[in-house]
Design a protein around this motif. Sequence first.
Motif, PDB file in Angstrom:
ATOM      1  N   LEU A 208      44.973  63.984  16.252  1.00 17.54           N
ATOM      2  CA  LEU A 208      45.554  63.161  15.206  1.00 17.54           C
ATOM      3  C   LEU A 208      43.798  62.795  15.818  1.00 17.54           C
ATOM      4  O   LEU A 208      43.443  61.754  16.477  1.00 17.54           O
ATOM      5  N   SER A 209      43.170  62.637  14.349  1.00 14.98           N
ATOM      6  CA  SER A 209      41.327  61.433  14.417  1.00 14.98           C
ATOM      7  C   SER A 209      41.715  60.202  13.824  1.00 14.98           C
ATOM      8  O   SER A 209      42.256  60.719  12.651  1.00 14.98           O
ATOM      9  N   ILE A 210      41.114  60.052  14.079  1.00 18.97           N
ATOM     10  CA  ILE A 210      40.539  58.407  12.869  1.00 18.97           C
ATOM     11  C   ILE A 210      39.114  57.958  12.744  1.00 18.97           C
ATOM     12  O   ILE A 210      38.798  57.913  14.023  1.00 18.97           O
TER      13      ILE A 210
ATOM     14  N   VAL B 294      45.340  57.474  19.483  1.00 15.77           N
ATOM     15  CA  VAL B 294      44.894  58.518  19.287  1.00 15.77           C
ATOM     16  C   VAL B 294      44.134  59.312  19.923  1.00 15.77           C
ATOM     17  O   VAL B 294      43.648  58.523  20.813  1.00 15.77           O
ATOM     18  N   ASN B 295      44.022  60.857  19.736  1.00 17.40           N
ATOM     19  CA  ASN B 295      42.876  61.835  20.805  1.00 17.40           C
ATOM     20  C   ASN B 295      41.696  61.884  20.163  1.00 17.40           C
ATOM     21  O   ASN B 295      41.486  62.015  20.730  1.00 17.40           O
ATOM     22  N   HIS B 296      41.440  61.087  18.879  1.00 16.18           N
ATOM     23  CA  HIS B 296      40.198  61.112  18.525  1.00 16.18           C
ATOM     24  C   HIS B 296      39.518  60.570  17.588  1.00 16.18           C
ATOM     25  O   HIS B 296      40.311  59.550  17.376  1.00 16.18           O
ATOM     26  N   ILE B 297      38.469  59.904  17.994  1.00 16.57           N
ATOM     27  CA  ILE B 297      37.920  58.503  16.814  1.00 16.57           C
ATOM     28  C   ILE B 297      36.853  58.719  17.045  1.00 16.57           C
ATOM     29  O   ILE B 297      35.611  59.371  17.500  1.00 16.57           O
ATOM     30  N   SER B 298      36.211  58.675  15.393  1.00 11.82           N
ATOM     31  CA  SER B 298      35.231  59.343  14.728  1.00 11.82           C
ATOM     32  C   SER B 298      34.882  58.003  14.682  1.00 11.82           C
ATOM     33  O   SER B 298      35.340  57.446  13.808  1.00 11.82           O
TER      34      SER B 298
ATOM     35  N   ASN C 282      30.756  61.018  17.753  1.00 10.95           N
ATOM     36  CA  ASN C 282      32.920  61.183  18.365  1.00 10.95           C
ATOM     37  C   ASN C 282      33.478  60.877  19.689  1.00 10.95           C
ATOM     38  O   ASN C 282      32.589  61.003  20.837  1.00 10.95           O
ATOM     39  N   PHE C 283      34.375  60.323  20.017  1.00 13.42           N
ATOM     40  CA  PHE C 283      35.107  60.371  21.064  1.00 13.42           C
ATOM     41  C   PHE C 283      36.232  61.070  20.769  1.00 13.42           C
ATOM     42  O   PHE C 283      37.154  60.780  20.178  1.00 13.42           O
ATOM     43  N   ALA C 284      36.862  61.628  22.749  1.00 10.81           N
ATOM     44  CA  ALA C 284      38.172  62.250  22.414  1.00 10.81           C
ATOM     45  C   ALA C 284      38.493  62.396  24.225  1.00 10.81           C
ATOM     46  O   ALA C 284      37.660  62.154  24.783  1.00 10.81           O
ATOM     47  N   LYS C 285      40.068  62.073  23.526  1.00 12.42           N
ATOM     48  CA  LYS C 285      40.817  62.403  24.894  1.00 12.42           C
ATOM     49  C   LYS C 285      40.827  64.028  25.316  1.00 12.42           C
ATOM     50  O   LYS C 285      40.343  64.529  24.544  1.00 12.42           O
ATOM     51  N   PRO C 286      40.079  64.159  26.931  1.00 15.00           N
ATOM     52  CA  PRO C 286      40.062  65.885  27.024  1.00 15.00           C
ATOM     53  C   PRO C 286      40.617  66.320  26.249  1.00 15.00           C
ATOM     54  O   PRO C 286      41.869  66.577  26.453  1.00 15.00           O
ATOM     55  N   GLY C 287      40.389  67.767  26.067  1.00 17.39           N
ATOM     56  CA  GLY C 287      40.853  68.665  25.435  1.00 17.39           C
ATOM     57  C   GLY C 287      41.125  68.471  24.162  1.00 17.39           C
ATOM     58  O   GLY C 287      40.963  69.589  22.942  1.00 17.39           O
ATOM     59  N   PHE C 288      40.591  67.987  23.231  1.00 13.76           N
ATOM     60  CA  PHE C 288      40.895  67.016  21.782  1.00 13.76           C
ATOM     61  C   PHE C 288      39.562  66.862  21.170  1.00 13.76           C
ATOM     62  O   PHE C 288      39.615  66.081  19.865  1.00 13.76           O
ATOM     63  N   GLU C 289      38.092  67.053  21.382  1.00 13.20           N
ATOM     64  CA  GLU C 289      37.102  67.498  20.779  1.00 13.20           C
ATOM     65  C   GLU C 289      37.477  68.554  19.428  1.00 13.20           C
ATOM     66  O   GLU C 289      37.879  69.585  19.600  1.00 13.20           O
ATOM     67  N   ALA C 290      36.778  67.733  18.889  1.00 11.22           N
ATOM     68  CA  ALA C 290      36.592  68.896  16.960  1.00 11.22           C
ATOM     69  C   ALA C 290      36.185  69.875  17.403  1.00 11.22           C
ATOM     70  O   ALA C 290      34.876  70.429  18.016  1.00 11.22           O
ATOM     71  N   VAL C 291      36.983  71.120  17.299  1.00 15.10           N
ATOM     72  CA  VAL C 291      35.891  72.795  17.526  1.00 15.10           C
ATOM     73  C   VAL C 291      35.321  72.833  16.080  1.00 15.10           C
ATOM     74  O   VAL C 291      33.885  73.719  15.683  1.00 15.10           O
TER      75      VAL C 291
END
Length: 358
Positions: free
Chosen positions: A154-156, A182-186, A238-247
């Motif tokens: 989930l990204s916000i 949340v695992n990802h923030i834009s 963009n900020f992600a928890k490890p492994g949740f970078e947007a592909v």
Amino acid sequence: MIYIHVPFCRSFCTYCDFYSEIATDGLVNKYTEAVCAEIRERAKEIDPSLPTLYFGGGTPSLLPLPALTKILLTLAECGHGGPWAEFTMEVNPEDIVQKGVSYVRSLMTLGVDRISMGVQSFDDDLLRWMNRRHNAERAREAIRIVREAGIQNLSIDLIFGLSNLSDSTWEATIDEALALGVNHISCYQLTIEGDNALTHMLETGDYVEATDEQCWRQYYTLCRKAAAAGYNHYEISNFAKPGFEAVHNGGYWQRKPYVGFGPAAHSFTGRGRGWNSSEIEGYTHTDEALSVEDEKIETLMLALRTSRGIDEEFLRSNCSGATIDSLLGERALVKEGRRFRIPEDHFFVSDEIIRELV
Ligand code: SF4
């Protein structure tokens, strides 16, 4: 990589410059037919090497499930039915709350494994000013629903750099986002362009732009707090928890080809850019080749936005050695192994650094 643009909204945000229409049943039907026809016509352009699918908008969560299913079946007919390396759907928190857990589970059944939610802020006054449909409580509830349905990825989206966003309100929004885990923030700085309520407010003096210093301070507050909470700042916004970078978005920054379907969608062939006109009925597609110089600038701009940076050989063969050395001396550029990158403490001025290089 496939992008599908869903140009529908229920209301228009104060600052928005995207092409979007108020969703009506008739328009949604016309849209769905047009997108399916375009997919049949252009499916041969899809490069299957990175099978990602991204529904962006507008507000894709306004698209009824039968319309979404029809588009996915058309893709499958054309040989692109998944499995997907990543299937992202942008959603509005209010739609998630109104439609509930069963809606999110239906999306998952159709293959969606990543949700990108337009939260923007956890401050009700600011959300009202932005003319967003949700308030902070509905955003919290939407996040809870997405999780209950079983979506982890989930990204916000959050916005900073508004003159009416105080530092303390911004810190409270970041703290809440991080506490929600949340695992990802834009995170995007407000831009003022186009013909919308905000540009009119600027003209009449009802809004004044935030200062660079305020924007800079708010950006680095987020960088500092996100790092302390274990997020990887892998791209400027963009900020992600490890492994949740947007592909899928990672593919954009590496200039992988993608095909965009739907009104106002953009495409990239690897050597040229394409775009669709902004109208539901009879929208047209235009392609334009990139010059060698354009390709060079694009490669630099996209790669240097990321923490991965750019290959040494590319940089040295396309940019002045004196400029590179001077930027290295100022620590506006750092070298790691065979790659150069802009360090986080210079991300905010990356446009100027890239301008110097090109
Ligand atoms: S910001 Fe998003 S939700 Fe708001 S009007 Fe623009 S496209 Fe619609």
